[in-house]
Write a protein that holds these residues in place. Structure first.
Motif, mmCIF file in Angstrom:
data_model
loop_
_atom_site.group_PDB
_atom_site.id
_atom_site.type_symbol
_atom_site.label_atom_id
_atom_site.label_comp_id
_atom_site.label_asym_id
_atom_site.label_seq_id
_atom_site.Cartn_x
_atom_site.Cartn_y
_atom_site.Cartn_z
ATOM 1 N N UNK A 1 0.425 3.130 -11.165
ATOM 2 C CA UNK A 1 0.259 4.543 -11.263
ATOM 3 C C UNK A 1 0.401 4.961 -12.892
ATOM 4 N N UNK A 2 1.109 4.266 -13.549
ATOM 5 C CA UNK A 2 1.328 4.489 -15.120
ATOM 6 C C UNK A 2 0.014 4.159 -15.560
ATOM 7 N N UNK A 3 -0.693 3.047 -15.442
ATOM 8 C CA UNK A 3 -1.859 2.574 -16.061
ATOM 9 C C UNK A 3 -2.918 3.745 -15.768
ATOM 10 N N UNK A 4 -3.184 4.065 -14.547
ATOM 11 C CA UNK A 4 -4.008 5.077 -13.943
ATOM 12 C C UNK A 4 -3.755 6.601 -14.841
ATOM 13 N N UNK B 1 -13.090 4.055 -14.572
ATOM 14 C CA UNK B 1 -13.253 3.230 -13.447
ATOM 15 C C UNK B 1 -12.021 2.318 -13.081
ATOM 16 N N UNK B 2 -11.322 1.750 -14.205
ATOM 17 C CA UNK B 2 -10.328 0.937 -13.960
ATOM 18 C C UNK B 2 -9.080 1.732 -13.434
ATOM 19 N N UNK C 1 -9.318 2.242 -9.877
ATOM 20 C CA UNK C 1 -9.158 1.236 -8.961
ATOM 21 C C UNK C 1 -7.541 1.021 -8.986
ATOM 22 N N UNK C 2 -6.762 1.208 -10.078
ATOM 23 C CA UNK C 2 -5.337 1.230 -10.238
ATOM 24 C C UNK C 2 -4.595 2.123 -9.203
ATOM 25 N N UNK C 3 -5.053 3.498 -9.303
ATOM 26 C CA UNK C 3 -4.489 4.379 -8.666
ATOM 27 C C UNK C 3 -4.796 4.310 -6.984
ATOM 28 N N UNK C 4 -6.125 3.728 -6.615
ATOM 29 C CA UNK C 4 -6.449 3.509 -5.496
ATOM 30 C C UNK C 4 -5.277 2.340 -4.798
ATOM 31 N N UNK C 5 -4.999 1.402 -5.680
ATOM 32 C CA UNK C 5 -3.949 0.441 -5.209
ATOM 33 C C UNK C 5 -2.637 0.999 -4.829
ATOM 34 N N UNK C 6 -2.223 1.965 -5.855
ATOM 35 C CA UNK C 6 -1.070 2.712 -5.520
ATOM 36 C C UNK C 6 -0.951 3.650 -4.424
#
Length: 258
Positions: free
Chosen positions: A139-142, A153-154, A157-162
């Protein structure tokens, strides 16, 4: 359509249904105030910020110091520290420390080099933690990329993982809404922000909704949301940004975030 895309599709549909059930009509004639619960008694923005116990320090010409942090971005902490100094009547406020690095006496280019070093280090650490399954890190990265309008785009990808791990977490959903907003998907973002603010209407969440409403041309709704955000204990830096946008709205100028 991939399984992830299908899940995301149903998540958005579910959020929209939740918003409609709780709020009623969301058409332009709907009053902006109807969507908001009372502002949260305590900000929960720290959910974004567990990755970095970061502090910046500013000082005025009288030698009074003001600390800020932790923050989702290094630059955000520096701006907040200077804003705190200014809001408390300090004169000639300037950043004097970035993390553990003292920058008093450095020129602006040298200070930016220090900030970039910290930002790159934090991002690398966050990626490492996210790969190990740390949802807060993903979440922090997103959020980090979304606030800067970079690598969307990245960020997605990160927030959908979270979201797969914690689909009902308001902080994660707010980040997802912010990404949609930055991608120009304003209607989808609005549905997400409505659901988030019905649960956790912090100053930052309210301001994100307001920014998106402004992008959709819903100026009355944006103004109401900005005013709610001011009543919900915003940070000094966020308070300044909100007041600038409200002033621009009152003057009939371009209040959209840059």
């Amino acid at each position: 359509m991939s399984v992830l895309s299908i899940r995301t599709h149903y998540l958005i549909a579910g959020l929209a249904l939740l918003a409609l059930t709780a709020c009623g009509d969301t058409s332009p004639k709907w009053e902006a105030e109807d969507m908001f619960a009372s502002p949260a008694a305590q900000p929960v923005d720290e959910q974004y910020r567990v990755m970095a116990d970061f502090k910046a320090l500013s000082r005025d010409e009288a030698g009074v110091e003001y600390a800020a942090g932790p923050s989702a971005t290094v630059l955000g902490a520096v701006e907040e520290a200077v804003a705190l100094c200014q809001d408390n009547g300090g004169q000639n406020c300037k950043a004097v420390r970035v993390g553990l690095a003292w920058v008093d006496g450095l020129d602006q280019t040298e200070i930016e080099d220090v900030i970039n070093t910290y930002r790159d280090t934090l991002t690398a650490e966050a990626y490492q933690a996210a790969q190990a399954g740390n949802i807060e890190a993903a979440n922090w990265i997103a959020f980090h990329y979304a606030t800067r309008g970079e690598n969307l785009g990245e960020a997605e990808r990160q927030i959908k993982r979270a979201m797969q791990a914690q689909p009902d977490n308001p902080a994660i959903l707010d980040t997802y809404g912010l990404i949609l907003y930055k991608q120009g998907k304003y209607q989808e973002a609005e549905e997400v922000f409505i659901a988030v603010n019905k649960v956790v209407p912090t100053a930052e969440h309210l301001a994100h909704f307001a920014d998106n409403a402004l992008a959709m041309g819903k100026t009355d709704m944006a103004r109401a949301a900005y005013q709610r955000a001011l009543a919900a204990q915003p940070s000094a830096a966020l308070s300044q940004e909100i007041q600038k946008r409200l002033l621009a709205l009152d003057l009939g100028g371009d209040a959209a975030p840059q």
